[in-house]
Motif scaffolding. Structure first.
Motif, PDB file in Angstrom:
ATOM      1  N   UNK A  54       0.860  -1.185   0.000  1.00 62.03           N
ATOM      2  CA  UNK A  54       0.000   0.000   0.000  1.00 62.03           C
ATOM      3  C   UNK A  54       0.891   1.228   0.000  1.00 62.03           C
ATOM      4  N   UNK A  55       0.632   2.136  -0.912  1.00 62.67           N
ATOM      5  CA  UNK A  55       1.477   3.328  -1.016  1.00 62.67           C
ATOM      6  C   UNK A  55       0.717   4.587  -0.636  1.00 62.67           C
ATOM      7  N   UNK A  56      -0.406   4.846  -1.196  1.00 61.28           N
ATOM      8  CA  UNK A  56      -1.146   6.077  -0.902  1.00 61.28           C
ATOM      9  C   UNK A  56      -1.981   6.473  -2.090  1.00 61.28           C
ATOM     10  N   UNK A  57      -1.548   7.502  -2.805  1.00 60.58           N
ATOM     11  CA  UNK A  57      -2.302   8.001  -3.948  1.00 60.58           C
ATOM     12  C   UNK A  57      -1.373   8.202  -5.123  1.00 60.58           C
ATOM     13  N   UNK A  63      -1.592  16.075  -6.946  1.00 62.45           N
ATOM     14  CA  UNK A  63      -1.598  17.408  -7.562  1.00 62.45           C
ATOM     15  C   UNK A  63      -2.971  18.063  -7.459  1.00 62.45           C
ATOM     16  N   UNK A  64      -4.026  17.268  -7.609  1.00 62.16           N
ATOM     17  CA  UNK A  64      -5.382  17.812  -7.452  1.00 62.16           C
ATOM     18  C   UNK A  64      -5.616  18.276  -6.018  1.00 62.16           C
ATOM     19  N   UNK A 104       2.776   6.991 -11.143  1.00 63.64           N
ATOM     20  CA  UNK A 104       3.711   7.468 -10.118  1.00 63.64           C
ATOM     21  C   UNK A 104       2.900   7.613  -8.840  1.00 63.64           C
ATOM     22  N   UNK A 105       3.263   6.829  -7.839  1.00 65.61           N
ATOM     23  CA  UNK A 105       2.523   6.840  -6.577  1.00 65.61           C
ATOM     24  C   UNK A 105       3.253   7.674  -5.534  1.00 65.61           C
ATOM     25  N   UNK A 106       2.494   8.351  -4.717  1.00 61.52           N
ATOM     26  CA  UNK A 106       3.026   9.190  -3.644  1.00 61.52           C
ATOM     27  C   UNK A 106       2.621   8.545  -2.307  1.00 61.52           C
ATOM     28  N   UNK A 107       3.575   8.422  -1.409  1.00 69.65           N
ATOM     29  CA  UNK A 107       3.294   7.781  -0.125  1.00 69.65           C
ATOM     30  C   UNK A 107       2.318   8.617   0.696  1.00 69.65           C
ATOM     31  N   UNK A 108       1.725   7.974   1.672  1.00 73.38           N
ATOM     32  CA  UNK A 108       0.692   8.621   2.477  1.00 73.38           C
ATOM     33  C   UNK A 108       1.191   9.905   3.148  1.00 73.38           C
ATOM     34  N   UNK A 114       6.921   6.240  -5.600  1.00 70.51           N
ATOM     35  CA  UNK A 114       7.145   4.884  -6.096  1.00 70.51           C
ATOM     36  C   UNK A 114       6.572   4.768  -7.498  1.00 70.51           C
ATOM     37  N   UNK A 115       7.321   4.115  -8.361  1.00 75.72           N
ATOM     38  CA  UNK A 115       6.902   3.899  -9.749  1.00 75.72           C
ATOM     39  C   UNK A 115       6.116   2.599  -9.817  1.00 75.72           C
ATOM     40  N   UNK A 116       5.028   2.623 -10.559  1.00 69.78           N
ATOM     41  CA  UNK A 116       4.198   1.436 -10.772  1.00 69.78           C
ATOM     42  C   UNK A 116       3.782   1.388 -12.239  1.00 69.78           C
ATOM     43  N   UNK A 117       2.943   0.429 -12.618  1.00 69.54           N
ATOM     44  CA  UNK A 117       2.410   0.374 -13.979  1.00 69.54           C
ATOM     45  C   UNK A 117       3.400  -0.154 -14.992  1.00 69.54           C
TER      46      UNK A 117
END
Length: 134
Positions: A54-57, A63-64, A104-108, A114-117
């Motif tokens: 689990x990373x966050x968003x 950015x939103x 590109x995921x941003x931690x909580x 973190x890079x995904x996809x």
């Protein structure tokens, strides 16, 4: 957890590619694949479950939420982490090919990235660098 429905032809190449890549790429700026399982259904289809940390968003939601008003030191930190993660991929012969705010995921706590996809990623032979003399 990501759930992929797979038809009777078998597991999709995108799913296999992502699992194969993430099993071998271990870096603090790349999302961790914790486990994966498949389940066969009576209809001869297969469901593949990919379980990630689990990373966050994603960066888009970040950015939103901040209305695009990130402080310069945060932007610098994200850029540095992104470059380190991509450098690790390239060093290991992996080209992501789909970097965008959704992969590109941003931690909580909004400090880590973190890079995904990796579904569209491909392998390549990294060029051998030799020292240049001038």
């Amino acid at each position: 957890m990501k759930r992929n429905m797979i038809q009777s032809e078998g597991i999709t190449s995108d799913s296999l590619r992502e699992i194969s890549i993430l099993k071998h790429l271990h870096h603090s700026c790349i999302v961790k694949l914790l486990d994966y399982e498949h389940e066969e259904k009576e209809s001869h289809s297969v469901i593949l479950y990919s379980i990630f940390e689990f990373v966050g968003e994603d960066l888009n939601k970040c950015l939103e939420a901040t209305k695009g008003q990130l402080k310069p030191h945060v932007i610098q930190s994200y850029a540095s982490q992104l470059v380190r993660g991509i450098a690790h991929c390239h060093k290991n012969g992996i080209m992501h090919r789909e970097l965008n705010p959704f992969t590109i995921l941003i931690t909580k706590n909004r400090r880590g990235l973190k890079i995904t996809g990796f579904q569209s990623a491909c392998s390549f032979v990294p060029p051998q660098c030799s020292p240049q003399t001038y």
